[in-house]
Structure formats: C-alpha cells, structure tokens
Design an enzyme around this catalytic site. Structure first.
Site: not given
Ligand code: M1P
Length: 251
Positions: A13, A15, A144, A182, A213, A225, A230
């Site tokens: 992976d 990050d 948000r 989202s 991780d 994982y 694997t």
């Molecule tokens: O990495 C987790 C999520 O991050 C974003 O979500 P949000 O904008 O709702 O915080 C998006 O990039 C989503 O696709 C991703 O899964």
C-alpha cells in the site's frame, strides 16, 4: 529465505506504508527498497490514488523503472515492468444505460429530500467509482462539518444507500461511507484485491505478501490483507514496514 526474486511478490500500500500519510517517500526508505529489497523479491505498489498521485509521493516517474508492478486505483490501471498493460473503468464496466439509470435515480432522489444546506456537485464521476454527496462536494469546510454532524444524527447517507441497494439489486455494486459528506459506489470486488488477478496472471509466485496500514474491517487494506492469496502484514508506519521487511527477508 531461499527464494529467488521471481518466487516472491511483495505488494505495498502507499499512504502510511511506503510514505507517511499524503507525504513523499523518505530517501532512506527508497534506498533500502531499491538496493536491498528489490534484488531479493519482485515488488509492487497498489493504491486507491491515481498514477499522478503515486508519481508525486514516490519521487516521480522513476517508479516505472523501480517497481515491477504499479497498480493505481486499486489496479484498474496496470503497469508491469514500466509499461501500461491494461485499464478498466466504471463506465466501460457498467455501460451507459445502467450508469444513466443510476445517475438519474440519484439526482431524482436528491431533488426530493430537504436537508439544512445543499450546494453543488452532487455526483463526482471518477474512473473507478461514483462519489455521491447529498450536500454537494463544493460546500465550504464549515458546511462540510455541519453536514457531517447532521448526517450523524439523521443517517442521510445510510438511508439513501438503503434505497439505492433496493432499487439496484440487479447491479453488483458496493457502497462505502469513508469520509464526511459523501459515499463511494463501485462494482463489487473493485477494492485492492482487484490487482491480484493481474499480479497472478501468467506468474507463479510461491508467496504474495501484502503490507498495509488500514487492515482492520472497514479499512481500504482489509480485503487484500485477508485474501487467501496473500500473506498479510499490518504495519503502523513506513519505519515499521522497513523493520518487517528486514525480518521477512533476513536482511
Ligand atoms: O478517503 C475517504 C473518502 O474521502 C472523501 O470523502 P468526503 O469528501 O465525503 O469526506 C472522498 O474522497 C471519498 O471518495 C473517500 O472515500
């Protein structure tokens, strides 16, 4: 270990495993990986990010030469020995008819609910997924946070997912709430295990090791994982990856 390079595949992976979160790979790690690990094993990287993001974090296009396998977007794009060997997209996979049925339903559903704030960009179309946001992706940071709290109390996203699951029973889709405003929608199996069908095609690895991780349930490393193809290694940070590689390869 008595293996040859071609007997063992180490898949990483990015990050939190090769790099700190959203950061650039450390020189010390690169030197170790290319000079100590690669002579002993085939190496690959698999990430949710696109190829550009991998270039940014792994020191540019040199990765095309340094890694045997590169799998951006969980392997929807495949590079082997520096050459693109395949790509897949959600539009190709679902076809325009199903895609539009889904998009139209989502837009209709969102047009009929009232929440405290709505902004714009309710569906973001990505190569391997649709990202659906009831408030809209171009809300401000404050909006948000406000939506996130509202959703926690009112389950706007989960309720919408339940309706979508019922409506699209005939389409094999996974729904994932990973962030704040989202949820992601993608075909079943398009997690990191997707890359394994490419990594194992025409090869005869005796062992495939995966280092990640986010290996707990709900994390985006969990499926690969746990996959029976694997041997999974849970790491806490890039230094831990180095430590576990030294033990595995007896360096
Ligand atoms: O990495 C987790 C999520 O991050 C974003 O979500 P949000 O904008 O709702 O915080 C998006 O990039 C989503 O696709 C991703 O899964």
């Amino acid at each position: 270990m008595a293996f040859q390079r071609e007997d063992i595949l180490l898949l990483f992976d990015m990050d939190g495993t090769l790099t700190k979160s959203r950061a650039v790979i450390e020189d010390e790690f690169k030197t170790f990986l290319y000079n100590e690990v690669r002579p002993r094993a085939t190496i690959g990287v698999v990430g949710g990010s696109d190829l550009e993001k991998m270039f940014e974090q792994l020191n540019g296009q040199e990765i095309l030469q340094k890694f045997d396998y590169i799998y951006p977007e969980n392997g929807l794009l495949q590079y082997e020995n520096g050459v693109e060997v395949g790509r897949e997209s959600i539009s190709q996979y679902l076809g325009e008819e199903v895609l539009q049925r889904f998009i139209n339903f989502v837009l209709r559903y969102l047009s009929e609910i009232t929440i405290p704030i709505k902004r714009g960009t309710f569906i973001e179309f990505r190569n391997g997924m649709l990202n659906v946001s009831p408030i809209g992706r171009n809300c401000s940071v404050a909006e948000r946070k406000q939506f996130f709290e509202y959703d926690r109390a009112n389950y706007i996203r989960q309720r919408m997912i339940d309706v979508l699951k019922n409506e699209f029973q005939d389409v094999d889709l996974t729904y994932s709430i990973g962030g704040e405003i989202s949820f992601d929608v993608f075909p079943n199996g398009w997690d990191k295990t997707y890359c394994l069908k490419h990594a194992t095609k025409g090869t005869s690895f005796k062992e495939i090791h995966f280092f990640g991780d986010k290996t707990d349930p709900g994390g985006n490393d969990y499926e690969i994982y746990m996959d029976s193809r694997t041997i999974g290694h849970k790491v806490s940070c890039p230094d831990d990856t180095i430590h576990q590689l030294k033990e595995l390869l007896k360096i």
